[in-house]
Design an enzyme around this catalytic site. Structure first.
Site, mmCIF file in Angstrom:
data_model
loop_
_atom_site.group_PDB
_atom_site.id
_atom_site.type_symbol
_atom_site.label_atom_id
_atom_site.label_comp_id
_atom_site.label_asym_id
_atom_site.label_seq_id
_atom_site.Cartn_x
_atom_site.Cartn_y
_atom_site.Cartn_z
ATOM 1 N N ASP A 26 -14.423 -14.328 -64.958
ATOM 2 C CA ASP A 26 -15.189 -15.291 -64.075
ATOM 3 C C ASP A 26 -16.081 -16.057 -64.961
ATOM 4 O O ASP A 26 -16.702 -15.569 -65.875
ATOM 5 C CB ASP A 26 -15.978 -14.668 -62.811
ATOM 6 C CG ASP A 26 -15.965 -15.942 -61.796
ATOM 7 O OD1 ASP A 26 -15.386 -16.790 -61.782
ATOM 8 O OD2 ASP A 26 -17.138 -15.730 -60.981
ATOM 9 N N ASN A 74 -6.982 -18.041 -55.297
ATOM 10 C CA ASN A 74 -7.369 -18.933 -56.305
ATOM 11 C C ASN A 74 -6.281 -20.148 -56.087
ATOM 12 O O ASN A 74 -6.288 -21.259 -56.649
ATOM 13 C CB ASN A 74 -7.050 -18.255 -57.727
ATOM 14 C CG ASN A 74 -7.981 -17.686 -58.177
ATOM 15 O OD1 ASN A 74 -8.159 -16.757 -58.979
ATOM 16 N ND2 ASN A 74 -9.544 -17.990 -57.706
HETATM 17 C C1 IPE Z 1 -12.528 -14.103 -58.948
HETATM 18 O O1 IPE Z 1 -13.074 -15.166 -59.409
HETATM 19 C C2 IPE Z 1 -10.905 -14.220 -59.319
HETATM 20 C C3 IPE Z 1 -10.783 -14.265 -60.798
HETATM 21 C C4 IPE Z 1 -11.722 -14.123 -61.725
HETATM 22 C C5 IPE Z 1 -9.478 -14.052 -61.418
HETATM 23 P P1 IPE Z 1 -13.407 -16.429 -58.341
HETATM 24 O O2 IPE Z 1 -14.011 -17.406 -58.998
HETATM 25 O O3 IPE Z 1 -11.963 -16.547 -57.782
HETATM 26 O O4 IPE Z 1 -14.276 -15.743 -57.163
HETATM 27 P P2 IPE Z 1 -15.120 -16.259 -56.108
HETATM 28 O O5 IPE Z 1 -14.288 -17.607 -55.385
HETATM 29 O O6 IPE Z 1 -16.348 -16.957 -56.790
HETATM 30 O O7 IPE Z 1 -15.499 -15.319 -55.256
HETATM 31 C C1 IPE Z 2 -12.305 -17.552 -63.549
HETATM 32 O O1 IPE Z 2 -13.204 -18.699 -63.807
HETATM 33 C C2 IPE Z 2 -10.737 -17.768 -63.790
HETATM 34 C C3 IPE Z 2 -10.033 -17.759 -62.646
HETATM 35 C C4 IPE Z 2 -10.517 -17.624 -61.210
HETATM 36 C C5 IPE Z 2 -8.483 -18.152 -62.765
HETATM 37 P P1 IPE Z 2 -13.485 -19.636 -62.554
HETATM 38 O O2 IPE Z 2 -12.510 -20.734 -62.783
HETATM 39 O O3 IPE Z 2 -13.616 -19.053 -61.549
HETATM 40 O O4 IPE Z 2 -14.850 -20.043 -63.263
HETATM 41 P P2 IPE Z 2 -16.102 -20.725 -62.316
HETATM 42 O O5 IPE Z 2 -16.665 -19.556 -61.482
HETATM 43 O O6 IPE Z 2 -15.695 -21.771 -61.572
HETATM 44 O O7 IPE Z 2 -17.303 -20.963 -63.276
HETATM 45 MG MG MG Z 3 -15.371 -18.367 -60.621
#
Ligand code: IPE
Ligand code: IPE
Ligand code: MG
Length: 246
Positions: A26, A74
Site C-alpha cells: 500500500d 479496487n
Molecule cells: C489494500 O489497499 C489493497 C492492496 C494493497 C492491493 P487499499 O489502498 O485498497 O486499501 P484501503 O482502501 O486503504 O483500505
Molecule cells: C496500493 O497503493 C496499490 C493498489 C491498491 C493497487 P494505493 O494505490 O492504495 O496507494 P495509496 O493508498 O492511495 O497511497
Molecule cells: Mg491504498
C-alpha cells in the site's frame, strides 16, 4: 553471484522467521502524489519494488510469501487508474516470466482471475506454469483477491459436496474449510506487514490471519526496502505468540 535461497545465509540463522509472510503493498498513490506525479507512476514504482522484495524474501528463506496487488474492492477506483493498473500488470507479468525462469519461485495467483482480459489470463497461466517446476518459495500474487470472496468460494464448494452427498454438514471442519481456500496446503500466514501507515486489514487473508502478527510501518510501498523488512522480521522474532494459551 546471483542471489538465491541457496547461496545467501539468513541474517541470523537462529532467528525465528515467519513461514508465511503477507505484505499489503500500500501507498503507491501517496508516493506519486508527494512527488507531483500521476498515481500510475506510483504503481510503476511499486511494481519495481515488488520484484526486488520477492527476490530478497526468497534469498532469506521465507517459505511462503503472499503479496496483495489488487483487491476485489479496487475496481471502485477511477477507470483510468484501473486501466493503468491492468496495463502495468500485463507489462510486469511479461517481464516476470524471464525473472521467474531464473528464480527458484513457485508462482501462484490467488483471487478471481477469470475476470481479467484474455491477454492477462494467458500471462498468469504462463507464469504459473513456470512456477510448477520450481521447488523454492511459494509466491502467491493476490489479484482481484478478497478474503470474503475466498470464503464464499470455499462455502460454495463445500455446499456442492453436501448437495452431492459426499459430505454431511456436521462433518465440515476448520481444516476442511482451509483446504478449500486459494492457499490450500500452505501454512496460515504468520506475519502481515502493512506499509503506508494504515491500521486495517482491507479484506486480506481473513481466515488465514486468525493468529497472524501484524506490523504497520509508516513507509510507502515504493520506498520499502529489504532493511525495512529486516526491522519487521526482527520485531516478529521478538513477539510472544500465544495462540490463546499462556
Ligand atoms: C489494500 O489497499 C489493497 C492492496 C494493497 C492491493 P487499499 O489502498 O485498497 O486499501 P484501503 O482502501 O486503504 O483500505
Ligand atoms: C496500493 O497503493 C496499490 C493498489 C491498491 C493497487 P494505493 O494505490 O492504495 O496507494 P495509496 O493508498 O492511495 O497511497
Ligand atoms: Mg491504498
Amino acid at each position: 553471484m546471483k542471489s538465491t535461497a541457496q547461496n545467501i545465509p539468513p541474517k541470523e540463522s537462529s532467528r525465528l522467521l515467519p513461514r508465511h509472510l503477507g505484505i499489503i503493498m500500500d501507498g503507491n498513490g501517496r508516493w506519486a502524489q508527494k512527488r507531483g506525479l500521476p498515481r500510475s507512476m506510483g504503481h510503476r514504482a511499486g511494481a519495481a519494488n515488488f520484484k526486488k522484495m520477492i527476490r530478497y524474501c526468497n534469498s532469506i528463506g521465507i517459505e511462503c510469501l503472499t503479496m496483495y496487488a489488487f483487491s476485489t474492492e479496487n475496481w471502485k477506483r477511477p477507470e483510468d487508474e484501473v486501466g493503468a493498473l491492468m496495463v502495468l500488470f500485463k507489462q510486469y507479468l511479461k517481464d516476470a516470466i524471464k525473472e521467474f525462469l531464473k528464480e527458484n519461485v513457485q508462482v501462484r495467483f490467488i483471487g478471481d482471475t477469470s475476470v481479467f482480459s484474455q491477454g492477462l489470463r494467458e500471462l498468469i497461466r504462463k507464469n504459473e506454469e513456470i512456477g510448477r517446476s520450481k521447488t523454492g518459495m511459494i509466491l502467491n500474487i493476490a489479484m482481484n483477491y478478497g478474503g470474503r470472496l475466498e470464503l464464499v468460494r470455499a462455502t460454495r464448494m463445500l455446499a456442492q459436496k453436501v448437495k452431492d452427498q459426499e459430505l454431511s454438514p456436521g462433518e465440515i471442519t476448520e481444516e476442511m474449510l482451509s483446504a478449500h481456500l486459494y492457499t490450500a496446503g500452505q501454512p496460515d500466514v504468520d506475519l502481515i506487514i502493512r506499509p503506508s501507515g494504515e491500521h486495517r486489514i482491507s479484506n486480506f487473508l481473513l481466515w488465514q490471519s486468525a493468529y497472524a502478527e501484524y506490523i504497520v510501518m509508516d513507509i510507502l510501498w515504493p520506498d520499502f526496502t529489504p532493511e525495512d523488512l529486516e526491522h519487521a522480521l526482527d520485531e516478529y522474532a521478538n513477539r510472544n505468540r500465544r495462540f490463546g494459551g499462556v
